[in-house]
Design a protein around this motif. Sequence first.
Motif, PDB file in Angstrom:
ATOM      1  N   MET A  23       1.143  -1.597  -0.225  1.00 36.51           N
ATOM      2  CA  MET A  23      -0.148   0.286  -0.361  1.00 36.51           C
ATOM      3  C   MET A  23       0.741   1.384   0.333  1.00 36.51           C
ATOM      4  N   THR A  24       1.715   1.214  -0.727  1.00 33.76           N
ATOM      5  CA  THR A  24       3.232   2.053  -0.764  1.00 33.76           C
ATOM      6  C   THR A  24       2.517   3.540  -1.828  1.00 33.76           C
ATOM      7  N   LEU A  25       1.173   3.889  -1.952  1.00 29.44           N
ATOM      8  CA  LEU A  25       0.300   4.879  -2.142  1.00 29.44           C
ATOM      9  C   LEU A  25       0.381   5.427  -0.948  1.00 29.44           C
ATOM     10  N   SER A  26      -0.514   4.860   0.225  1.00 34.56           N
ATOM     11  CA  SER A  26      -1.315   5.470   1.074  1.00 34.56           C
ATOM     12  C   SER A  26       0.004   5.533   2.064  1.00 34.56           C
ATOM     13  N   GLY A  27       1.335   4.930   2.279  1.00 31.16           N
ATOM     14  CA  GLY A  27       2.239   5.484   3.110  1.00 31.16           C
ATOM     15  C   GLY A  27       2.649   6.222   2.845  1.00 31.16           C
ATOM     16  N   ILE A  28       2.580   6.449   1.649  1.00 33.73           N
ATOM     17  CA  ILE A  28       3.273   7.814   1.045  1.00 33.73           C
ATOM     18  C   ILE A  28       2.438   9.146   1.455  1.00 33.73           C
ATOM     19  N   ILE A  29       1.365   8.771   1.431  1.00 31.70           N
ATOM     20  CA  ILE A  29       0.440  10.164   1.317  1.00 31.70           C
ATOM     21  C   ILE A  29      -0.070  10.572   3.395  1.00 31.70           C
ATOM     22  N   ALA A  51       8.089  22.087   4.318  1.00 32.56           N
ATOM     23  CA  ALA A  51       6.546  21.238   4.659  1.00 32.56           C
ATOM     24  C   ALA A  51       5.907  21.733   3.630  1.00 32.56           C
ATOM     25  N   SER A  52       6.028  22.898   2.682  1.00 34.75           N
ATOM     26  CA  SER A  52       5.248  23.451   1.504  1.00 34.75           C
ATOM     27  C   SER A  52       5.804  21.857   0.569  1.00 34.75           C
ATOM     28  N   PHE A  53       7.067  21.465   0.004  1.00 31.30           N
ATOM     29  CA  PHE A  53       7.326  20.993  -0.781  1.00 31.30           C
ATOM     30  C   PHE A  53       6.749  19.626   0.003  1.00 31.30           C
ATOM     31  N   ALA A  54       6.611  19.249   0.348  1.00 33.89           N
ATOM     32  CA  ALA A  54       5.962  17.623   0.567  1.00 33.89           C
ATOM     33  C   ALA A  54       4.442  18.071   0.621  1.00 33.89           C
ATOM     34  N   GLY A  77       0.440  15.999  -5.743  1.00 27.55           N
ATOM     35  CA  GLY A  77       1.094  15.733  -6.912  1.00 27.55           C
ATOM     36  C   GLY A  77       0.562  13.487  -6.685  1.00 27.55           C
ATOM     37  N   THR A  78       0.732  13.267  -5.573  1.00 28.41           N
ATOM     38  CA  THR A  78       1.097  12.219  -5.968  1.00 28.41           C
ATOM     39  C   THR A  78      -0.248  11.119  -5.758  1.00 28.41           C
ATOM     40  N   VAL A  79      -1.607  11.973  -5.014  1.00 30.12           N
ATOM     41  CA  VAL A  79      -2.947  11.967  -5.790  1.00 30.12           C
ATOM     42  C   VAL A  79      -3.548  11.702  -6.401  1.00 30.12           C
ATOM     43  N   ILE A  80      -2.916  13.193  -7.132  1.00 25.37           N
ATOM     44  CA  ILE A  80      -3.678  13.139  -8.554  1.00 25.37           C
ATOM     45  C   ILE A  80      -2.888  11.682  -9.586  1.00 25.37           C
ATOM     46  N   SER A  81      -1.500  12.293  -9.464  1.00 20.04           N
ATOM     47  CA  SER A  81      -1.363  10.927 -10.840  1.00 20.04           C
ATOM     48  C   SER A  81      -1.267   9.619 -10.124  1.00 20.04           C
ATOM     49  N   LYS A  82      -1.337   9.672  -8.645  1.00 21.91           N
ATOM     50  CA  LYS A  82      -1.578   7.986  -7.915  1.00 21.91           C
ATOM     51  C   LYS A  82      -0.125   7.006  -8.328  1.00 21.91           C
ATOM     52  N   ASN A  83       0.986   7.978  -8.280  1.00 14.07           N
ATOM     53  CA  ASN A  83       1.956   7.461  -8.406  1.00 14.07           C
ATOM     54  C   ASN A  83       3.275   7.837  -7.267  1.00 14.07           C
ATOM     55  N   PRO A  84       3.678   7.260  -6.828  1.00 14.35           N
ATOM     56  CA  PRO A  84       4.448   7.420  -5.446  1.00 14.35           C
ATOM     57  C   PRO A  84       5.539   8.361  -5.985  1.00 14.35           C
ATOM     58  N   THR A  85       6.081   7.712  -7.195  1.00 12.02           N
ATOM     59  CA  THR A  85       7.437   8.107  -7.121  1.00 12.02           C
ATOM     60  C   THR A  85       7.533   9.909  -7.623  1.00 12.02           C
ATOM     61  N   PHE A  86       6.636  10.620  -7.592  1.00 12.32           N
ATOM     62  CA  PHE A  86       6.066  11.928  -7.860  1.00 12.32           C
ATOM     63  C   PHE A  86       6.547  12.788  -6.368  1.00 12.32           C
ATOM     64  N   TYR A  87       5.851  11.976  -4.973  1.00 19.47           N
ATOM     65  CA  TYR A  87       6.730  13.048  -3.709  1.00 19.47           C
ATOM     66  C   TYR A  87       7.695  12.709  -3.438  1.00 19.47           C
ATOM     67  N   LEU A  88       8.827  11.126  -4.021  1.00 19.51           N
ATOM     68  CA  LEU A  88      10.116  10.701  -3.620  1.00 19.51           C
ATOM     69  C   LEU A  88      10.626  11.991  -4.589  1.00 19.51           C
ATOM     70  N   VAL A  89      10.387  12.093  -6.102  1.00 19.53           N
ATOM     71  CA  VAL A  89      10.803  12.493  -7.050  1.00 19.53           C
ATOM     72  C   VAL A  89      11.613  14.461  -5.973  1.00 19.53           C
ATOM     73  N   ALA A  90      10.015  14.923  -5.735  1.00 22.71           N
ATOM     74  CA  ALA A  90       9.560  16.582  -5.121  1.00 22.71           C
ATOM     75  C   ALA A  90      11.112  16.811  -3.394  1.00 22.71           C
ATOM     76  N   PRO A  91      11.521  16.108  -3.332  1.00 23.81           N
ATOM     77  CA  PRO A  91      12.852  16.281  -2.455  1.00 23.81           C
ATOM     78  C   PRO A  91      14.304  16.911  -3.504  1.00 23.81           C
TER      79      PRO A  91
END
Length: 209
Positions: A43-49, A77-80, A86-100
């Motif tokens: 449940m990677t997407l849920s874990g990211i969120i 916090a802003s970038f998070a 972006g992760t919720v919209i794209s449903k792609n966990p990689t989006f959150y990991l690229v943000a940092p």
Amino acid sequence: MEKISDNNSNKKYSVLKNIFNKDFVVSAIIPIIIFSVFDKMEMTLSGIILSGVWSIGVVLINFMKDHKINALAAMGASFAGIGIIGTVISKNPTFYLVAPIIQDILLALVFFGSLFLERSLIQIIVEQSYLKNVSEEFKKQPKYKAVWRIVTIAWGVLNISQAVLRTILLYSVSMSSYYAMSTLYGNISSPLLLTFSMLFPKWYWKRIK
């Protein structure tokens, strides 16, 4: 010699204590645990969120408790928040990991860009939070401005190195390992460099007369 050794040991202990404290567990360890548990449950997407919401919540709670906010924490916090959206919209966990990585690049540009201003970003942060008793006369001296140029360059280099390291990790280790190492690295490197930003100027000013 023993006194000098004791003083050095106390300083090292103080720095480590300021980094590896309750805030470190709350802001770094718990999000990693949340993400790792959900990732193992596929449940990677849920874990990211959830881990992202936790990190943002920590910043908001600290703000409500202290009635002031750390500029670097606010940026994180802003970038998070952007990463979560972006992760919720794209449903792609990689989006959150690229943000940092994007955050590191933008912060590096901000720090290097602030070198062209009268007061660099890190100078403003340190003066407002940790260095409030400096006279206006001393602030006009060349050595005062010079030290902040050095510290600002250090922050820019740190963010570039973080972006490079995170990019390498993103394509070479698992998603869970990347998140853990990226989070730990960010929560250790920034406090260390912030400590450097407070201690180095005093050493520099004593050395340069």
